[in-house]
Design a protein around this motif. Structure first.
Motif, mmCIF file in Angstrom:
data_model
loop_
_atom_site.group_PDB
_atom_site.id
_atom_site.type_symbol
_atom_site.label_atom_id
_atom_site.label_comp_id
_atom_site.label_asym_id
_atom_site.label_seq_id
_atom_site.Cartn_x
_atom_site.Cartn_y
_atom_site.Cartn_z
ATOM 1 N N ARG A 110 0.872 -1.211 0.021
ATOM 2 C CA ARG A 110 0.160 0.063 0.153
ATOM 3 C C ARG A 110 0.774 1.228 -0.010
ATOM 4 O O ARG A 110 0.660 2.189 -0.716
ATOM 5 N N TYR A 140 -0.522 -5.173 2.894
ATOM 6 C CA TYR A 140 -1.901 -5.200 3.397
ATOM 7 C C TYR A 140 -2.758 -6.375 2.667
ATOM 8 O O TYR A 140 -2.324 -6.927 1.521
ATOM 9 N N ASP A 189 -5.179 -2.712 11.073
ATOM 10 C CA ASP A 189 -4.446 -1.522 10.738
ATOM 11 C C ASP A 189 -4.672 -0.473 12.248
ATOM 12 O O ASP A 189 -5.504 -0.669 12.769
ATOM 13 N N ARG A 206 -3.976 -5.687 7.638
ATOM 14 C CA ARG A 206 -2.773 -5.828 6.988
ATOM 15 C C ARG A 206 -2.353 -7.188 7.698
ATOM 16 O O ARG A 206 -3.100 -7.863 8.403
#
Length: 201
Positions: free
Chosen positions: A67, A74, A124, A136
């Motif tokens: 990402r 992720y 996250d 993630r």
């Protein structure tokens, strides 16, 4: 602030409960989650998580997405009909020999990455502007479940509400969904459910 749980004892529970207690299993009378061949989903076995096209889902299988041009990676979805990367499901109770509906489990990609870290799914640390929380990879386990089947087809949905892990905790429960970020399809909590099926790798 991430909208995951209002119960601080959840984190304490994962640290304080002896592994011998976690390994125990109370009798589970829920149906087993089934793959597309009609067989129970098994812990430690590799499966592809695919969109349920019969329920209108699009895209391909799940994969790892870079990402921010850095680690961690992720969890995302292929935009086309690729099978993606296989995953392994691990039930909260180690003695359970199948993955049951409405029972908590963790998910990990069966893959090697450029990042020197676990491929286990975790949340996250921050919310997106729409209130979603991205998924993630890392070492802090994200416990998901598959709610009782709601259709006559093969489709299921992934759901966050780990009451097996901590029955006394209060959670902001929600579906695993897909959010689009600069053309990347990323998995997140809190949104319309991504209907999925499971195929043995």
């Amino acid at each position: 602030m991430v909208r995951v749980t209002s119960c601080l004892s959840y984190l304490w529970l994962l640290v304080a409960v002896p592994s011998a207690v976690i390994a125990q299993s109370s009798p589970n009378t829920n149906p087993a989650v089934l793959d597309v061949a009609g067989q129970p989903l098994l812990p430690g076995v590799e499966y592809y998580v695919l969109p349920d096209t019969q329920r209108g889902a699009t895209g391909g299988g799940l994969t790892l997405i870079n990402r921010n041009e850095s680690c961690p990676l992720y969890v995302g979805q292929h935009s086309r009909s690729s099978t993606g990367l296989p995953v392994i499901f691990t039930p909260f109770f180690a003695s359970e020999t199948v993955i049951y509906e409405d029972a908590d489990f963790t998910v990990q990609f069966a893959a090697v990455t450029i990042c020197a870290q676990s491929t286990q799914w975790e949340l996250d640390e921050s919310e997106l502007s729409n209130g979603s929380v991205l998924i993630r990879t890392g070492t802090d386990p994200l416990y998901l479940r598959i709610p009782t089947k709601e259709t006559d087809g093969d489709g299921y949905r992934l759901y966050f509400c780990p009451t097996t892990v901590c029955p006394i905790c209060k959670y902001n429960c929600g579906n695993v969904t897909v959010v689009n970020e600069d053309g990347k399809r990323l998995l997140a909590l809190y949104g319309p459910a991504l209907p999925v099926v499971f195929r043995r790798a």
